[in-house]
Structures are given as structure tokens and as C-alpha cells.
Design a protein around this motif. Structure first.
Motif: not given
Length: 73
Positions: A1-26
Motif C-alpha cells: 500500500m502506498e503512503i504519502k506524507i506531507g511535512v510542514q516546511q518541506a517542498t516534497r512529500e515522503l512516499t513509501l510502500e508499506s505492507g500494513d493495512t490502511a486501518e493499521a496505518v491510520e
């Protein structure tokens, strides 16, 4: 599952592939936000991403599309 994280004061987002479920990440995101802790996620290669919860702008949890090559119409 793909997760994108926006970080304040950063121009690019972080993107990672996780084996966790959406519920676990949430759940991890909610725990980090409610406790003022660091969000810790692990990708499918075992690398850990740590983001202070007070710097989170957004977290996008999606299904991810793997294996696409070429043009789409």
C-alpha cells in the motif's frame, strides 16, 4: 500500500510502500497525533520513516498501483 506524507516546511512529500493495512496505518497516525509523539512507519524493505507529529501536514493512505509501465489512455 502506498503512503504519502506531507511535512510542514518541506517542498516534497515522503512516499513509501508499506505492507500494513490502511486501518493499521491510520491507527499509528492517530496515536502519534493524539499523544504528540513521533509517527514511525516501516516500508516493505524494512526502512523506518520517522516524522514528528507536530510537523505533519497530511497523510494520504492509498492502494497504490504497482507495475504500471508506459502510457495510459
Amino acid at each position: 500500500m502506498e503512503i504519502k506524507i506531507g511535512v510542514q516546511q518541506a517542498t516534497r512529500e515522503l512516499t513509501l510502500e508499506s505492507g500494513d493495512t490502511a486501518e493499521a496505518v491510520e491507527k499509528l497516525v492517530n496515536e502519534a497525533l493524539s499523544g504528540g509523539q513521533v509517527l514511525v512507519l516501516t516500508d516493505i524493505k524494512g526502512r523506518r520513516v520517522l516524522v514528528p507529529s507536530d510537523r505533519l501536514a497530511y497523510v494520504e493512505i492509498g492502494g497504490g498501483v504497482s507495475g504500471q509501465v508506459g502510457f495510459r489512455s
